[in-house]
Design an enzyme around this catalytic site. Structure first.
Site, PDB file in Angstrom:
ATOM      1  N   PRO A  25      54.102  47.234 100.199  1.00  0.00           N
ATOM      2  CG  PRO A  25      52.293  48.300 101.189  1.00  0.00           C
ATOM      3  CD  PRO A  25      52.987  46.980 101.114  1.00  0.00           C
ATOM      4  N   GLY A 170      45.419  51.766 105.846  1.00  0.00           N
ATOM      5  CA  GLY A 170      44.839  52.303 107.072  1.00  0.00           C
ATOM      6  C   GLY A 170      45.862  52.443 108.180  1.00  0.00           C
ATOM      7  CE1 TYR A 174      51.324  59.323 104.736  1.00  0.00           C
ATOM      8  CE2 TYR A 174      51.567  56.975 105.212  1.00  0.00           C
ATOM      9  CZ  TYR A 174      52.113  58.190 104.833  1.00  0.00           C
ATOM     10  OH  TYR A 174      53.459  58.283 104.547  1.00  0.00           O
ATOM     11  NE  ARG A 222      51.657  47.679 105.352  1.00  0.00           N
ATOM     12  CZ  ARG A 222      52.880  48.157 105.128  1.00  0.00           C
ATOM     13  NH1 ARG A 222      53.054  49.398 104.742  1.00  0.00           N
ATOM     14  NH2 ARG A 222      53.939  47.385 105.277  1.00  0.00           N
TER      15      ARG A 222
END
Length: 365
Positions: A25, A170, A174, A222
């Site tokens: 991503p 995760g 963030y 993640r």
């Protein structure tokens, strides 16, 4: 090195892949008002045509007013956005690829005055962007519960439009990672304190997603040790601590762990050559994805500062994969630069591999 392992099939629950290569991503800002366009669909289709086994989309935000940091980052809620993503799924599947969205809430990384709904404060477990940097009041119980429900709804919508699974973001400091990290989670209730409590937010998200989808719908998480706020930060300093962090997440229903390092070849703990994905697989028994500067010499944060990167051999990566240290390999900037990267590796056309240029961030090439 022989590439047989890299191009072998992989299966997990309902997910079946033709090879072990995943598109990592990567945040793109080409979706006006959060709506993915035909250009976005074509961008992902090119990677599927180029041989990528699984595409994990750019971060796409859940239905919370302060989940995003920019109006051009795609969202994963609302009729128009979901219709746009359904077109993306159709294009990728038509090209023979598999795709899942990365579900995201940016938390305190949001700069309110530059984001949609600037009148609203950003959200975090303790309102901290990093240790000592207070930006908002701690999230209320009601807000925590509504965000968990929003992740579950996004996953249900992903399944409904034909996505092949979901990834929960995760990592990297963030929102979910802000709950994980003691430096930004100073809560004294059941959402903070010890590692088990700090992991509870993610555990409840995983459980809610499982309940909203199906037993065989793939859930990827993640996570990272490092944070954008602090490259040296660590959730776990020993294998025992890492096991204590991972096991509740595994038990909750994570099927695959996506283990983010800035450089995949770096060992996670002393006295072992295993990287983070290797340790995660060893401790949980679950499949893992390794990621971090695959095919390149420099870590990805340099790209956002306008730095190019030279190519790097993947022979050591192939050795690790062949030894089953991890199961899947996520490729970021190399695929951003060159949609045909996978086919070129498979067909040994390495002389055709493109050198990464940060200018590729300016387009959906």
């Amino acid at each position: 090195m022989p590439k047989a392992s890299l191009f072998s099939r992989f299966a997990c629950n309902s997910l079946e892949l033709s090879n072990r290569i995943v598109m990592a991503p990567m945040t793109r800002q080409f979706s006006p008002n959060g709506i993915p366009t035909a250009d976005v669909a074509a961008y992902y289709k090119r990677r599927a045509q180029g041989g990528t086994g699984l595409i994990i989309t750019e971060g796409t935000t859940i239905n919370d007013a302060v989940a995003t940091m920019d109006a051009n980052i795609p969202q994963f809620h609302g009729k128009e956005a979901l219709a746009g993503w359904e077109k993306v799924v159709g294009e990728v599947h038509a090209a023979g690829g598999k795709i899942m969205p990365q579900l995201w809430h940016v938390g305190m990384a949001r700069v309110a005055e530059k984001a949609p709904h600037p009148e609203l404060p950003s959200a975090g477990p303790s309102g901290l962007f990093k240790p000592g940097k207070q930006g908002a009041e701690p999230m209320t119980q009601q807000h925590i519960e509504s965000v968990i429900a929003a992740f579950a709804q996004a996953a249900a919508d992903a399944k409904a439009i034909g996505m092949d699974g979901v990834e929960i973001h995760g990592a990297h400091g963030y929102l979910i990672d802000q709950f994980f990290w003691e430096g930004t989670n100073q809560r004294t209730d059941s959402w903070g304190g010890n590692m088990e409590n700090r992991g509870r937010f993610a555990v409840e998200i995983v459980k809610a997603i499982r309940s909203a989808t199906s037993p065989d719908f793939p859930i990827v998480l993640r996570y990272s040790q490092w944070k954008q706020q602090d490259y040296t930060a660590r959730l776990a300093s020993t294998p025992k601590e890492l096991e204590a962090f991972l096991q509740p997440l595994s038990d909750a229903g994570v099927d695959i762990f996506h283990c983010s390092q800035r450089r995949y070849w770096e060992s996670e703990f002393e006295d072992s050559n295993l990287n983070l994905a290797g340790w995660t697989k060893k401790l949980t028994g679950k499949p893992t994805i390794t990621v971090g500067s695959v095919g390149l010499n420099d870590d990805f944060f340099g790209a956002f500062k306008g730095q190019d990167s030279s190519t790097r051999s993947i022979d050591d990566l192939l050795e690790r994969l062949d030894s089953q240290e991890f199961d899947l390999v996520a490729v970021g900037r190399a695929l951003l630069q060159d949609p045909e990267w996978v086919n070129k590796i498979k067909e040994e056309r390495t002389d055709e591999l493109q050198t990464y240029s940060a200018s590729s961030l300016a387009t959906l090439s």
